[in-house]
Design a protein around this motif. Structure first.
Motif, PDB file in Angstrom:
ATOM      1  N   SER A   1     -53.363  18.536 -54.964  1.00 31.20           N
ATOM      2  CA  SER A   1     -54.383  19.297 -54.619  1.00 31.20           C
ATOM      3  C   SER A   1     -55.357  19.616 -55.612  1.00 31.20           C
ATOM      4  CB  SER A   1     -53.521  20.809 -54.517  1.00 31.20           C
ATOM      5  OG  SER A   1     -53.209  21.394 -55.740  1.00 31.20           O
TER       6      SER A   1
ATOM      7  N   THR B   1     -55.421  23.610 -47.577  1.00 25.74           N
ATOM      8  CA  THR B   1     -55.738  24.965 -47.544  1.00 25.74           C
ATOM      9  C   THR B   1     -57.070  25.365 -48.560  1.00 25.74           C
ATOM     10  OG1 THR B   1     -53.554  25.624 -47.405  1.00 25.74           O
ATOM     11  CG2 THR B   1     -54.973  27.475 -48.274  1.00 25.74           C
ATOM     12  N   ALA B   2     -57.008  24.638 -49.690  1.00 18.62           N
ATOM     13  CA  ALA B   2     -58.396  24.846 -50.553  1.00 18.62           C
ATOM     14  C   ALA B   2     -59.556  24.295 -50.002  1.00 18.62           C
ATOM     15  CB  ALA B   2     -58.083  24.178 -51.884  1.00 18.62           C
TER      16      ALA B   2
ATOM     17  N   VAL C   1     -58.760  21.970 -55.279  1.00 15.10           N
ATOM     18  CA  VAL C   1     -58.654  23.362 -55.970  1.00 15.10           C
ATOM     19  C   VAL C   1     -59.721  23.383 -57.042  1.00 15.10           C
ATOM     20  CG1 VAL C   1     -57.456  24.438 -57.841  1.00 15.10           C
ATOM     21  CG2 VAL C   1     -56.290  23.556 -55.839  1.00 15.10           C
TER      22      VAL C   1
ATOM     23  N   VAL D   1     -59.003  31.216 -60.486  1.00 14.04           N
ATOM     24  CA  VAL D   1     -58.891  30.707 -59.091  1.00 14.04           C
ATOM     25  C   VAL D   1     -57.967  29.350 -59.416  1.00 14.04           C
ATOM     26  CG1 VAL D   1     -59.871  29.232 -57.030  1.00 14.04           C
ATOM     27  CG2 VAL D   1     -60.804  31.462 -57.885  1.00 14.04           C
TER      28      VAL D   1
ATOM     29  N   CYS E   1     -54.028  28.977 -57.655  1.00  9.48           N
ATOM     30  CA  CYS E   1     -53.765  28.080 -56.908  1.00  9.48           C
ATOM     31  C   CYS E   1     -52.456  27.211 -57.608  1.00  9.48           C
ATOM     32  CB  CYS E   1     -54.746  27.123 -56.460  1.00  9.48           C
ATOM     33  SG  CYS E   1     -56.215  27.711 -55.466  1.00  9.48           S
TER      34      CYS E   1
ATOM     35  N   GLY F   1     -53.555  23.511 -62.663  1.00 12.48           N
ATOM     36  CA  GLY F   1     -54.616  24.606 -62.164  1.00 12.48           C
ATOM     37  C   GLY F   1     -55.604  24.979 -63.174  1.00 12.48           C
TER      38      GLY F   1
ATOM     39  N   THR G   1     -48.209  20.454 -52.523  1.00 14.71           N
ATOM     40  CA  THR G   1     -49.289  20.086 -52.950  1.00 14.71           C
ATOM     41  C   THR G   1     -50.249  19.721 -51.909  1.00 14.71           C
ATOM     42  OG1 THR G   1     -48.730  18.136 -53.955  1.00 14.71           O
ATOM     43  CG2 THR G   1     -48.715  20.092 -55.463  1.00 14.71           C
TER      44      THR G   1
ATOM     45  N   MET H   1     -51.609  22.817 -50.304  1.00 16.40           N
ATOM     46  CA  MET H   1     -52.572  23.459 -50.892  1.00 16.40           C
ATOM     47  C   MET H   1     -53.746  22.615 -50.827  1.00 16.40           C
ATOM     48  SD  MET H   1     -53.786  25.839 -52.979  1.00 16.40           S
ATOM     49  CE  MET H   1     -52.108  26.746 -53.366  1.00 16.40           C
TER      50      MET H   1
ATOM     51  N   ASN I   1     -48.416  26.818 -56.070  1.00 18.61           N
ATOM     52  CA  ASN I   1     -47.806  25.510 -56.026  1.00 18.61           C
ATOM     53  C   ASN I   1     -46.761  25.518 -56.796  1.00 18.61           C
ATOM     54  OD1 ASN I   1     -49.696  23.931 -54.526  1.00 18.61           O
ATOM     55  ND2 ASN I   1     -50.899  23.427 -56.275  1.00 18.61           N
TER      56      ASN I   1
END
Length: 349
Positions: free
Chosen positions: A101, A162-163, A105, A133, A137, A250, A156, A159, A141
């Motif tokens: 991700s 989604t991100a 991200v 942020v 994220c 992240g 991931t 994610m 995860n």
């Protein structure tokens, strides 16, 4: 009635550092001299240095501008953003996980930071927003993987999707211009002739190396990646540490978001496309096992430099992008085959 025997695992009296170091060390040691050479981080890193030297020789022969100062700085600058992401990816993979991700991200963090800018917040709020942020994220995860027992690949990947969606929703699928001079100056300012982006990259690498090789956090990371059950019996809180590894990933994505925003002067949902694959590829050719437990941050950074140098060579020689991707794919396959051969030699001996 006699007291029921305790079901909890017996923890040796030795201190945690000794136990964790033993678990990390016993994750697997090759027996023969050849296996040790094949499996040693020093040997792999020297091999990557050799590859870089060969690429530089090819560059000098094929392009007059390759060895110029400006081109070397271009290579380092191009390596900086993906290099920071690779630091986080190295921690996660050594710990036995995977993070697909990070690219999106980073895009989400860049969009969120530039959106905060529109509310007349200063550059420090933008930096803090991007970092928070990214860490947020990563925490999601980590919680899903460590406590929800979701497979890292699935968690991931979800994610990533989604991100991407959040970044597009927040930005309206439009690139948001960075108007804060302090942020843009990160890409244009030079200290002693070297871009600030390169200094940020170097600082993240140094901090990452110290944490991975000189702290309890690093020892636990190797121990969990090598044998999570043995690490648990040695007193490591495997779930909490696994979640922390994704937070580290992240954090690196958040730092990279500010760097890419400065470099492109935009926050955009299109940032970071396939960066996760480039980072994972760099980690693999750097010698880190995908199964976890073994790897070096130096090797990962050398992997980043190898890929960036290849890209630079293709650009200077006006070669097709598809041929460049084929070359990168061949290098990844060669690295995986090299790892497999080393593991087989270790198990046989």
């Amino acid at each position: 009635m006699s007291e029921a025997p305790s079901t909890s695992a017996h923890v040796p009296d030795a201190d945690e550092r000794t136990r964790v170091e033993r678990v990390a060390r016993e994750a697997g040691q090759p027996a023969s001299r050849w296996s040790r050479l094949m499996d040693s981080s020093v040997g792999r890193n020297l091999g990557l240095v050799g590859v870089l030297v060969i690429l530089c020789i090819i560059g000098v022969i094929t392009a007059d501008t390759f060895a110029t100062r400006s081109n070397v700085l271009t290579i380092l600058t191009s390596s900086s953003v993906i290099g920071v992401i690779t630091v986080g990816a190295t921690f996660v993979i050594i710990g036995g996980g995977i993070d697909l991700s990070v690219g999106k991200v980073m895009a989400l963090a860049s969009v969120w930071a530039t959106t905060a800018q529109t509310q007349s917040y200063g550059p420090w709020v933008m930096v803090g927003c991007a970092v928070l942020v990214g860490m947020g994220c990563g925490l999601v995860n980590g919680l899903l993987i460590a406590y929800g027992r979701v497979v890292p690949f699935i968690a991931t990947l979800a994610m990533l999707i989604t991100a991407q969606g959040l970044a597009e929703r927040i930005s309206g699928k439009q690139s948001q211009i960075v108007t804060q001079p302090a942020i843009n100056d990160i890409a244009t300012t030079r200290w002693f002739g070297v871009p600030v982006l390169v200094y940020i990259f170097a600082a993240v690498v140094v901090v990452g190396w110290v944490v991975l090789n000189r702290t309890t956090f690093g020892r636990r990371t190797f121990a969990i990646g090598g044998n999570s059950e043995a690490a648990r019996l040695a007193g490591v809180n495997v779930q909490r540490h696994t979640a922390a590894l994704y937070v580290v990933s992240g954090l690196c994505a958040g730092i990279a978001a500010i760097m890419i925003s400065a470099l492109t002067t935009t926050g955009s949902s299109t940032h970071g496309t396939l960066y996760e694959l480039d980072a994972i590829a760099a980690v693999i050719i750097g010698g880190t096992l995908l199964t976890g437990g073994k790897g070096t941050l130096v090797g990962s950074i050398l992997g980043v430099l190898v890929f960036t140098t290849i890209t630079n060579l293709f650009v200077l020689n006006n070669l097709a992008t598809e041929v460049q991707n084929i070359a990168k794919g061949a290098i990844i396959i060669a690295a995986v085959l090299f790892q497999s051969r080393a593991q087989r030699a270790s198990s046989v001996t």
